[in-house]
Design an enzyme around this catalytic site. Structure first.
Site, PDB file in Angstrom:
ATOM      1  N   LYS A   1      16.538  65.265  52.036  1.00 14.50           N
ATOM      2  CA  LYS A   1      17.156  64.345  52.987  1.00 14.50           C
ATOM      3  C   LYS A   1      16.289  64.281  54.235  1.00 14.50           C
ATOM      4  CE  LYS A   1      21.415  63.424  55.581  1.00 14.50           C
ATOM      5  NZ  LYS A   1      22.788  63.871  55.856  1.00 14.50           N
TER       6      LYS A   1
ATOM      7  N   LYS B   1      17.334  61.075  49.731  1.00 14.92           N
ATOM      8  CA  LYS B   1      17.874  60.157  50.748  1.00 14.92           C
ATOM      9  C   LYS B   1      16.900  60.060  51.921  1.00 14.92           C
ATOM     10  CE  LYS B   1      21.893  59.555  53.796  1.00 14.92           C
ATOM     11  NZ  LYS B   1      23.141  60.136  54.309  1.00 14.92           N
TER      12      LYS B   1
END
Length: 324
Positions: A195, A248
């Site tokens: 992330k 992400k």
């Protein structure tokens, strides 16, 4: 001129031919639909930076999930926004917290729907960070027990999958241990393994009311320039017991999705984030692009890069387009 032996255009000539030889396909069952759940009754509040996305009270959350399920979308991921926030994010792990109640409502209404809960403190803290604050910094180790408590209360409410997104070191191990201690050994962990500290999260922070009140998240989310670090995070999460892995954002990190897919043998999930969604919507509303075609092309690129599933705000519209 000699007649060409190789004519790739032969297989592009008609729609039926193109469909038959298509290498990467999309289906509604590939999508996970994010839902932002808030307190109150009859709340369906538009998110200005994300046209078509809403803050939803419980009854509207169930209704939206029904629409998704009827279109073939088999999973939702929940983000809870409580009325009261504090420094400890106490509503994140309250047994009667907004997200725990949403899980119960959804599982009662739609038993076959897969309900995933995003486990993080940022929507629940008054400072907007993903963990406890100590000396002006996010404290890693003291945050882990709270994340574990949130995971347990959500799983006890009926959540099918726990998805920690906070990026604290050791959170997967802490959550796995806590779930196992209360005999929830069958609940999978879908970790946000890679992330990045991205500019593409802006609209989400409006939707989740989670903008940090000071500083930023670069001290715990990853530097966008790093690749080897992403693979290290992936390896660590697998060692700690993660069952699925999320990358992400997705669109600017297709290379990371491919590297992760080639490295692991567990499901890989791409998160088509709020900024990616908002850019398509803004360009389409201005008449600059064909929004429907662009949406499906972007989602296809994420599948082509190697993702098995895609968390996307486009889930309903994409499912409708695929079924048209």
């Amino acid at each position: 001129m000699a007649y060409p032996i190789h004519r790739p255009r032969r297989l592009r000539r008609t729609a039926a031919l193109r469909d038959m030889v298509r290498e990467t396909t999309l289906a509604p069952s590939d999508f996970i639909y994010p839902l932002f759940v808030v307190e109150g009754r009859d709340v369906r509040r538009p998110i200005a930076s994300m046209p078509g996305v809403f803050n939803l009270s419980l009854e509207h959350t169930v209704a939206e999930a029904r629409r998704a399920h009827a279109l073939g979308v088999k999973a939702v991921i929940l983000f809870g926004i409580p009325d009261h926030k504090d420094a400890q994010g106490s509503q994140a792990y309250a047994t009667e917290g907004i997200v725990q109640r949403a899980v119960r409502e959804l599982k009662n209404a739609l038993p076959d729907l897969l309900v995933i809960v995003d486990v993080c403190l940022c929507e629940y803290t008054d400072h907007g960070h993903c963990g406890l604050i100590d000396g002006g910094h996010v404290a890693n180790d003291s945050t882990l027990p709270l994340l574990a408590r949130m995971a347990v209360t959500c799983a006890q409410a009926g959540a099918d999958i726990i998805a920690p997104s906070d990026m604290m070191d050791g959170r997967v191990a802490a959550i796995r241990s806590a779930l196992d201690e209360v005999r929830l050994t069958d609940v999978p962990v879908m970790s946000y393994a890679a992330k990045y500290a991205s500019a593409f999260y802006g609209p989400f922070r409006e939707a989740a009311q989670s903008t940090p009140q000071f500083g930023d998240r670069r001290g715990y989310q990853m530097d966008p320039g790093n690749v080897r670090e992403a693979l290290k995070e992936v390896d660590l999460d697998l060692e700690e017991g993660a069952d699925m892995l999320i990358v992400k954002p997705a669109l600017s990190y297709l290379d990371i999705i491919r590297l992760v897919r080639d490295r692991v043998d567990v499901p890989v999930v791409a998160y088509n984030v709020s900024g990616e969604y908002a850019m398509v919507k803004a360009a389409a509303q201005n008449g600059w692009v064909d929004g429907d075609r662009m949406t499906l092309e972007i989602l296809t690129s994420m599948k082509r890069a190697g993702s098995d599933l895609i968390i996307t705000y486009h889930a309903l519209e994409a499912a409708k387009l695929l079924g048209a």
